[in-house]
Design an enzyme around this catalytic site. Structure first.
Site, mmCIF file in Angstrom:
data_model
loop_
_atom_site.group_PDB
_atom_site.id
_atom_site.type_symbol
_atom_site.label_atom_id
_atom_site.label_comp_id
_atom_site.label_asym_id
_atom_site.label_seq_id
_atom_site.Cartn_x
_atom_site.Cartn_y
_atom_site.Cartn_z
ATOM 1 N N ARG A 180 0.822 -1.209 0.000
ATOM 2 C CA ARG A 180 0.000 0.000 0.000
ATOM 3 C C ARG A 180 0.865 1.272 0.000
ATOM 4 N NH1 ARG A 180 -2.393 3.588 -0.511
ATOM 5 N NH2 ARG A 180 -4.355 4.356 0.305
ATOM 6 N N LYS A 181 2.183 1.105 0.158
ATOM 7 C CA LYS A 181 3.066 2.280 0.211
ATOM 8 C C LYS A 181 3.623 2.586 -1.181
ATOM 9 C CE LYS A 181 2.492 1.600 4.673
ATOM 10 N NZ LYS A 181 1.456 2.170 5.481
#
Ligand SMILES: *Cc1c(COP(=O)(O)O)cnc(C)c1O
Length: 382
Positions: A180-181
């Site tokens: 998700r980064k």
């Protein structure tokens, strides 16, 4: 349409690098972790980088090695992913929550001195959604009170504060490589520091507290009997993950550029829609746009939750904004009021933003937003 909130930017390069690592016969922490660390340190402008299994373990290691333990307090924002506070608890210390600045969603430096006590050992700002917190103002306070400054930079690789990349400000900073980064290794984390002694202790801490690394033992031409001067953990990244991370580093600037151009499109299209508030990025900040959020105002014809539900019906995934840690059951003992945090967590949502988001999808998202919030504007611009 079926538009998720995030898709990692992985390709053939990562695939082939992982295969090469597997075929090399060395799969645990080894030469590729070292190369990934070196590239990372150079990119952010830090002297040392130490890879770990996640940002959560990076934060735990950074806090523990800095001497934070039972009886100590660490000041953190409540508006963050829960791991920020959990890492403090993992050390046996107590997180003390402060409110945020509504403009940036970051720790409000003006609130800090009000919560500093005799037990305070560190301030841990979060660069929320990749937007750097006010490091100079926070540093002035940590310097004045003799506190440590440890950055939760989980989302902030590629962002800069006053022209210096996050990780390059001389503090200890912890990054995440969760999918998700900005860049990913599946799971993974990194700690940056300019302190040689701290880096050495971090390397030992992540390796069971052992005095020599696997690589040193492997390369040695004489028998080495390792020692365990302190209790450690197994927080080692694998060389398979590092192989992926090295390829992701090569794409980092392209990823950040693309994210910024999508954010600029959203800014332009959404700024004329009533009922929502957009983030205002201060001039001294370079934002990687790990997330793009909007606040749904009281004046909006639909609430945040209704808007998210309508988006889902239209095939667009929507996520609530960042959580408020102090409102979760496991932190109920810390219950008190943080008005800005509570407002922001209740009224914000994240929009789809990832490098492979097409222009067509982007236009669809903004068109849906206009349809739901300003139907009279429809067809005005696209
Ligand atoms: C994602 C995130 C973490 C946790 O990162 P992991 O690598 O998943 O452990 C910690 N803090 C913040 C602010 C995050 O966004």
């Amino acid at each position: 349409m079926n538009i998720p909130v995030a898709i990692p930017f992985l390709g053939r390069e990562e695939e082939e690098a992982a295969v090469r690592a597997i075929r090399s016969g060395w799969v645990t922490q080894g030469p590729l972790v070292k190369e990934f660390e070196d590239r990372f340190a150079e990119y952010v402008g830090a002297k040392y980088a130490v890879a770990t299994t996640s940002c959560t373990t990076a934060l735990h290691a950074a806090l523990a090695v800095s001497g934070i333990g039972p009886g100590d307090e660490v000041i953190v924002p409540s508006l963050s992913f829960i791991a920020t506070a959990n890492a403090v608890v993992h050390c046996g210390a107590k997180p003390v929550f402060v409110d945020i600045d509504a403009e940036t969603c970051n720790m409000d430096p003006r609130q800090l001195e009000g919560v500093i006590s005799k037990k305070t050992k560190a301030i841990m700002p979060v660069h929320q959604m990749g937007l750097p917190a006010e490091l100079d103002a926070i540093k002035a306070i940590t310097d004045k009170h003799g506190l440590l400054l440890i950055e939760d930079a989980a989302c902030a690789i590629g962002s800069a504060y006053k022209g210096i990349r996050i990780g390059g400000h001389g503090n200890t900073a912890c990054f995440s490589f969760h999918p998700r980064k900005i860049i990913t290794t599946g799971e993974g984390g990194m700690i940056t520091t300019d302190d040689a002694d701290l880096a050495a202790r971090l390397r030992r801490f992540r390796h069971h507290g052992m005095s020599v690394s696997d690589m040193e033992r492997h390369k040695a031409n004489k028998v080495i009997i390792e020692q365990y001067p302190e209790i450690g953990y197994n927080y080692r990244m694998t060389d398979i993950q590092a192989a992926i991370g090295i390829e992701q580093m090569k794409k980092l600037d392209v990823i950040v550029e693309k994210r910024r151009s999508i954010a600029a499109y959203y800014d332009k299209q959404l700024s004329t829609i009533p009922g929502i508030r957009l983030l205002r990025v201060p001039d001294h900040i370079y934002h990687n746009y790990q997330s793009y959020w909007i606040e749904v105002l009281e004046s909006s014809p639909v609430s945040r939750d209704q808007l998210m539900a309508r988006f889902l019906e239209k095939g667009i995934s929507a996520r609530r904004g960042i959580m408020a840690i102090h409102r979760e059951q496991c932190y109920s003992a810390y219950a008190f009021s943080l008005p800005v945090t509570e407002r922001i967590t209740k009224h914000t949502m994240l929009l789809a933003l990832y490098p492979s988001l097409s222009q067509e999808e982007l236009e669809y998202v903004t068109r849906c937003m206009r349809e739901l919030l300003a139907p009279d504007q429809e067809g005005a611009s696209a």
